[in-house]
Design a protein around this motif. Structure first.
Motif, short mmCIF file in Angstrom:
data_model
loop_
_atom_site.label_atom_id
_atom_site.label_comp_id
_atom_site.label_asym_id
_atom_site.label_seq_id
_atom_site.Cartn_x
_atom_site.Cartn_y
_atom_site.Cartn_z
N ARG A 122 16.96 19.11 25.11
CA ARG A 122 18.02 19.19 26.12
C ARG A 122 17.40 19.27 27.52
NH1 ARG A 122 22.30 23.61 23.58
NH2 ARG A 122 22.74 22.51 21.62
N HIS A 123 18.10 18.68 28.50
CA HIS A 123 17.60 18.67 29.87
C HIS A 123 18.75 18.93 30.84
CE1 HIS A 123 13.97 16.96 28.18
NE2 HIS A 123 14.65 15.93 27.72
N LEU A 124 18.42 19.51 31.97
CA LEU A 124 19.37 19.69 33.07
C LEU A 124 18.75 19.07 34.31
CD1 LEU A 124 21.90 20.85 34.44
CD2 LEU A 124 20.68 23.03 34.67
N VAL A 125 19.40 18.05 34.85
CA VAL A 125 18.91 17.38 36.06
C VAL A 125 19.84 17.76 37.20
CG1 VAL A 125 18.47 15.17 37.17
CG2 VAL A 125 17.89 15.49 34.76
N ILE A 126 19.27 18.30 38.26
CA ILE A 126 20.06 18.87 39.36
C ILE A 126 19.67 18.27 40.70
CG2 ILE A 126 20.39 21.07 38.14
CD1 ILE A 126 18.14 22.24 39.86
N PRO A 127 20.59 18.31 41.68
CA PRO A 127 20.26 17.88 43.04
C PRO A 127 19.51 18.99 43.77
CG PRO A 127 22.53 18.61 42.95
CD PRO A 127 22.01 18.68 41.54
N PRO A 128 18.90 18.70 44.92
CA PRO A 128 18.16 19.73 45.67
C PRO A 128 18.99 20.95 46.02
CG PRO A 128 17.59 17.56 46.48
CD PRO A 128 18.71 17.36 45.50
N SER A 129 20.30 20.77 46.26
CA SER A 129 21.14 21.92 46.62
C SER A 129 21.18 22.94 45.48
CB SER A 129 22.56 21.47 46.96
OG SER A 129 23.16 20.78 45.86
N SER A 130 21.18 22.47 44.24
CA SER A 130 21.21 23.39 43.10
C SER A 130 19.86 24.06 42.89
CB SER A 130 21.63 22.64 41.83
OG SER A 130 22.99 22.25 41.91
N ARG A 131 18.80 23.36 43.23
CA ARG A 131 17.49 24.01 43.14
C ARG A 131 17.43 25.18 44.11
NH1 ARG A 131 11.45 21.41 44.28
NH2 ARG A 131 10.29 23.24 43.58
#
Length: 330
Positions: free
Chosen positions: A201-210
């Protein structure tokens, strides 16, 4: 940046004025290396080679799960049969990156031009593939693969980051909320409830979520690290893992439009078998001398198709939901 179609267009030719600090060479190896380095989503999903095969559609069998039955003494076994289904991946995407380098510029320029153009070609082609895979989130949980406009609201079937279950709406400024620990746990439960494998499983996030995650204590503990010191290779864009889920950050995350205000961004939680990247032609670099321009034409291109295969067919029926769109503030 000026652009023009070839042949006949001269506005976009790289002249000595454009490239007086560079020089071209054979670029294939460097373009491929740059492509592999920049690819994020393409390294996380199921990649199937279509290279060397004719046709425009890949057929993937999707057999139905069977059942078990009580074996009664002295009776025959229970025979089961099902009408098996398939998923098709249409290979319909062909992208290219080209530069035309005049001899006069090539003679006087430095070799760093090659490094820039090959890196840029690899980056732009990899970015396109990643973007197409990320946009599969538009059909997650029964959504439609619509253009990203306020009238069509392609993420109407997505959830918000705050709790991982409330449906997203694009009305007004939208109800997107920042990812929370509880939200991630709820999304994980959704996949658990639908019998999606726990590994891969993976979660890919935008910079705002980082930025959000770095402010939460849960994600700054030892369990959430980019390098555990055990010698494992950190994949492109990977910033850590939590609850057994690898987390990656990329600027390519899709945008969810709203009726007014700033558009929101979309994180994607998925199992690696839920999406397919069908490659019919791997990234290719070619050069050709154009005497009519006294210049060398360089082109990098790639042919592929993408498809989500473990998502439900109708909204509100998350059977075999393999990926979930999570809408967060930009």
């Amino acid at each position: 940046m000026a652009t023009a179609s070839y042949p006949g267009g001269t506005a976009s030719i790289v002249t000595k004025t454009n490239i007086d600090k560079f020089v071209p060479e054979i670029w294939s190896d460097e373009t491929i290396a740059a492509f592999k380095k920049k690819l994020v989503m393409g390294n996380l999903v199921r990649k199937m080679s279509f290279v060397g095969k004719k046709g425009d559609t890949m057929h993937i069998p999707m057999p139905a799960r069977g059942a078990v039955y009580v074996k009664a003494p002295g009776t025959a076994v229970t025979i089961q049969a099902a009408v098996e289904s398939e998923k098709t991946v249409v290979v319909d995407k062909h992208y290219e990156y080209s530069r035309l380098i005049e001899d006069f510029a090539a003679v006087q320029a430095l070799s760093s031009a090659r490094q820039f153009y090959t890196s840029d070609a690899g980056y732009q082609l990899a970015k396109q593939i990643d973007s197409d895979l990320l946009k599969l989130g538009r059909v997650a949980f029964g959504g439609t693969n619509a253009d990203n406009t306020t009238s069509e609201d392609p993420y109407a079937a997505g959830v918000i980051g705050g709790d991982g279950v409330t449906p997203y709406t694009s009305s007004s400024t939208g109800n997107a909320s920042a990812i929370t620990d509880a939200g991630i746990r709820r999304v994980i439960q959704t996949l658990d409830d639908n019998d999606i494998p726990m590994d891969g499983r993976h979660l890919v996030i935008p910079p705002s979520s980082r930025n959000t995650l770095m402010g939460l204590a849960r994600f700054t503990e030892q369990a959430f690290v980019g390098d555990s010191g055990n010698g494992n290779t950190i994949r492109n864009g990977r910033i850590g893992d939590v609850y057994g889920v690898d987390i990656f950050v990329t600027t390519n995350c899709d945008t969810a439009s709203v009726a007014s205000g700033t558009d929101n961004r979309v994180a994607l939680f998925f199992h690696e078998q839920a999406m397919i990247l069908a490659m019919q032609q791997n990234i290719r670099s070619q050069t050709q001398y154009k005497q009519e321009y006294l210049a060398t034409l360089y082109t990098g291109d790639v042919i592929y198709g993408v498809k989500g295969i473990l998502t439900n067919a109708t909204a509100g029926n998350p059977d075999s939901a393999g990926y979930i769109a999570i809408v967060v503030p930009a």
